[in-house]
Design a protein around this motif. Structure first.
Motif, PDB file in Angstrom:
ATOM      1  N   GLU A 116       0.833  -1.215   0.000  1.00  0.00           N
ATOM      2  CA  GLU A 116       0.000   0.000   0.000  1.00  0.00           C
ATOM      3  C   GLU A 116       0.863   1.259   0.000  1.00  0.00           C
ATOM      4  N   GLN A 117       2.028   1.194   0.638  1.00  0.00           N
ATOM      5  CA  GLN A 117       2.924   2.342   0.721  1.00  0.00           C
ATOM      6  C   GLN A 117       3.847   2.454  -0.490  1.00  0.00           C
ATOM      7  N   GLY A 118       3.752   1.507  -1.424  1.00  0.00           N
ATOM      8  CA  GLY A 118       4.587   1.531  -2.617  1.00  0.00           C
ATOM      9  C   GLY A 118       6.006   1.039  -2.365  1.00  0.00           C
ATOM     10  N   LEU A 119       6.220   0.318  -1.260  1.00  0.00           N
ATOM     11  CA  LEU A 119       7.556  -0.167  -0.917  1.00  0.00           C
ATOM     12  C   LEU A 119       7.826  -1.557  -1.470  1.00  0.00           C
ATOM     13  N   LEU A 120       6.781  -2.280  -1.828  1.00  0.00           N
ATOM     14  CA  LEU A 120       6.888  -3.657  -2.284  1.00  0.00           C
ATOM     15  C   LEU A 120       5.842  -3.878  -3.361  1.00  0.00           C
ATOM     16  N   THR A 121       6.191  -4.668  -4.355  1.00  0.00           N
ATOM     17  CA  THR A 121       5.228  -4.962  -5.413  1.00  0.00           C
ATOM     18  C   THR A 121       5.022  -6.461  -5.521  1.00  0.00           C
ATOM     19  N   LEU A 156      15.127  -0.533   7.881  1.00  0.00           N
ATOM     20  CA  LEU A 156      14.927   0.912   7.778  1.00  0.00           C
ATOM     21  C   LEU A 156      13.865   1.385   8.771  1.00  0.00           C
ATOM     22  N   PHE A 157      12.788   0.604   8.931  1.00  0.00           N
ATOM     23  CA  PHE A 157      11.783   0.945   9.949  1.00  0.00           C
ATOM     24  C   PHE A 157      12.420   0.891  11.338  1.00  0.00           C
ATOM     25  N   ASP A 158      13.225  -0.143  11.593  1.00  0.00           N
ATOM     26  CA  ASP A 158      13.887  -0.277  12.890  1.00  0.00           C
ATOM     27  C   ASP A 158      14.835   0.886  13.161  1.00  0.00           C
ATOM     28  N   ALA A 159      15.366   1.485  12.106  1.00  0.00           N
ATOM     29  CA  ALA A 159      16.246   2.643  12.253  1.00  0.00           C
ATOM     30  C   ALA A 159      15.455   3.925  12.498  1.00  0.00           C
ATOM     31  N   GLY A 160      14.122   3.802  12.527  1.00  0.00           N
ATOM     32  CA  GLY A 160      13.282   4.954  12.841  1.00  0.00           C
ATOM     33  C   GLY A 160      12.776   5.714  11.626  1.00  0.00           C
ATOM     34  N   MET A 161      12.980   5.173  10.447  1.00  0.00           N
ATOM     35  CA  MET A 161      12.513   5.869   9.249  1.00  0.00           C
ATOM     36  C   MET A 161      11.028   5.620   9.033  1.00  0.00           C
ATOM     37  N   SER A 162      10.361   6.619   8.507  1.00  0.00           N
ATOM     38  CA  SER A 162       8.947   6.478   8.167  1.00  0.00           C
ATOM     39  C   SER A 162       8.834   5.828   6.790  1.00  0.00           C
ATOM     40  N   SER A 163       7.649   5.353   6.458  1.00  0.00           N
ATOM     41  CA  SER A 163       7.457   4.739   5.138  1.00  0.00           C
ATOM     42  C   SER A 163       7.706   5.759   4.030  1.00  0.00           C
ATOM     43  N   ARG A 164       7.415   7.023   4.308  1.00  0.00           N
ATOM     44  CA  ARG A 164       7.660   8.071   3.298  1.00  0.00           C
ATOM     45  C   ARG A 164       9.153   8.196   3.015  1.00  0.00           C
ATOM     46  N   VAL A 165       9.969   8.194   4.063  1.00  0.00           N
ATOM     47  CA  VAL A 165      11.421   8.306   3.886  1.00  0.00           C
ATOM     48  C   VAL A 165      11.960   7.041   3.235  1.00  0.00           C
ATOM     49  N   ILE A 166      11.445   5.889   3.655  1.00  0.00           N
ATOM     50  CA  ILE A 166      11.900   4.624   3.064  1.00  0.00           C
ATOM     51  C   ILE A 166      11.610   4.615   1.569  1.00  0.00           C
ATOM     52  N   ALA A 167      10.454   5.127   1.173  1.00  0.00           N
ATOM     53  CA  ALA A 167      10.113   5.195  -0.250  1.00  0.00           C
ATOM     54  C   ALA A 167      11.105   6.070  -1.014  1.00  0.00           C
ATOM     55  N   THR A 168      11.700   7.050  -0.332  1.00  0.00           N
ATOM     56  CA  THR A 168      12.702   7.912  -0.956  1.00  0.00           C
ATOM     57  C   THR A 168      14.044   7.199  -1.077  1.00  0.00           C
ATOM     58  N   VAL A 169      14.340   6.315  -0.120  1.00  0.00           N
ATOM     59  CA  VAL A 169      15.630   5.635  -0.077  1.00  0.00           C
ATOM     60  C   VAL A 169      15.667   4.418  -1.004  1.00  0.00           C
ATOM     61  N   ASP A 219      22.394   4.960 -10.859  1.00  0.00           N
ATOM     62  CA  ASP A 219      21.900   6.289 -11.211  1.00  0.00           C
ATOM     63  C   ASP A 219      22.385   7.302 -10.180  1.00  0.00           C
ATOM     64  N   LEU A 220      23.275   8.209 -10.604  1.00  0.00           N
ATOM     65  CA  LEU A 220      23.850   9.206  -9.695  1.00  0.00           C
ATOM     66  C   LEU A 220      22.775  10.120  -9.114  1.00  0.00           C
ATOM     67  N   GLY A 221      21.808  10.514  -9.914  1.00  0.00           N
ATOM     68  CA  GLY A 221      20.735  11.381  -9.417  1.00  0.00           C
ATOM     69  C   GLY A 221      19.954  10.714  -8.302  1.00  0.00           C
ATOM     70  N   VAL A 222      19.642   9.448  -8.478  1.00  0.00           N
ATOM     71  CA  VAL A 222      18.927   8.697  -7.444  1.00  0.00           C
ATOM     72  C   VAL A 222      19.802   8.575  -6.204  1.00  0.00           C
ATOM     73  N   ALA A 223      21.083   8.296  -6.400  1.00  0.00           N
ATOM     74  CA  ALA A 223      22.012   8.172  -5.275  1.00  0.00           C
ATOM     75  C   ALA A 223      22.099   9.482  -4.494  1.00  0.00           C
ATOM     76  N   GLU A 224      22.121  10.613  -5.205  1.00  0.00           N
ATOM     77  CA  GLU A 224      22.176  11.926  -4.542  1.00  0.00           C
ATOM     78  C   GLU A 224      20.898  12.194  -3.750  1.00  0.00           C
ATOM     79  N   GLU A 225      19.744  11.874  -4.337  1.00  0.00           N
ATOM     80  CA  GLU A 225      18.472  12.067  -3.634  1.00  0.00           C
ATOM     81  C   GLU A 225      18.416  11.199  -2.384  1.00  0.00           C
ATOM     82  N   THR A 226      18.900   9.975  -2.515  1.00  0.00           N
ATOM     83  CA  THR A 226      18.909   9.060  -1.375  1.00  0.00           C
ATOM     84  C   THR A 226      19.831   9.581  -0.283  1.00  0.00           C
ATOM     85  N   PHE A 227      20.995  10.060  -0.675  1.00  0.00           N
ATOM     86  CA  PHE A 227      21.944  10.612   0.295  1.00  0.00           C
ATOM     87  C   PHE A 227      21.317  11.783   1.046  1.00  0.00           C
ATOM     88  N   THR A 228      20.657  12.671   0.315  1.00  0.00           N
ATOM     89  CA  THR A 228      20.008  13.826   0.931  1.00  0.00           C
ATOM     90  C   THR A 228      18.926  13.371   1.911  1.00  0.00           C
TER      91      THR A 228
END
Length: 130
Positions: A21-26, A51-64, A73-82
């Motif tokens: 439902e959160q788009g994390l798994l298909t 990632l959940f155990d590290a305290g990340m929300s599903s929204r942040v996990i979807a970004t990572v 993909d460098l752009g994706v890697a940069e977004e993930t780093f941010t």
């Protein structure tokens, strides 16, 4: 594999649907509408749990997660780093707040300890004579 097998292999029963439902798994669907997951879903669910155990929300996990999906993909890697740095900053702020809260509680504990010590050394009140 079906959701029951994924649940057994990952230890995550109801969340697999939540992850979807959160788009994390298909999953793919059979003609009868049953979900089927690839073998790679086991590793993905394990990562999501970490990632959940590290305290990340599903929204942040979807970004990572795109960094895992598109590792070159460098752009994706940069977004993930941010996103990860933002999350680390949030955790640092939470830690600072917890330290302040603990320090305030320590002040109250010391005051209560002094008060209890004063009460234990105070002379017993004398009952009035009748």
């Amino acid at each position: 594999m079906r959701i029951g097998e994924l649940s057994k292999r990952t230890g995550v029963s109801p969340r697999s649907r939540y992850y979807e439902e959160q788009g994390l798994l298909t999953s793919s669907r059979t003609d009868a509408g049953q979900r089927h997951y690839s073998d790679a879903a086991v590793q993905r669910v394990s990562l999501i749990r970490q990632l959940f155990d590290a305290g990340m929300s599903s929204r942040v996990i979807a970004t990572v997660l795109p960094c895992v999906d598109v590792p070159g993909d460098l752009g994706v890697a940069e977004e993930t780093f941010t996103a990860m740095m933002r999350e680390r900053d949030r955790i640092d702020a939470d830690i600072a707040h917890l330290i302040e809260t603990r320090d305030a509680l320590d002040v109250l504990i010391r005051a209560n300890s002094r008060h209890r010590a004063e009460l234990s050394t105070a002379p017993e009140p004398v009952a009035p004579s009748t």
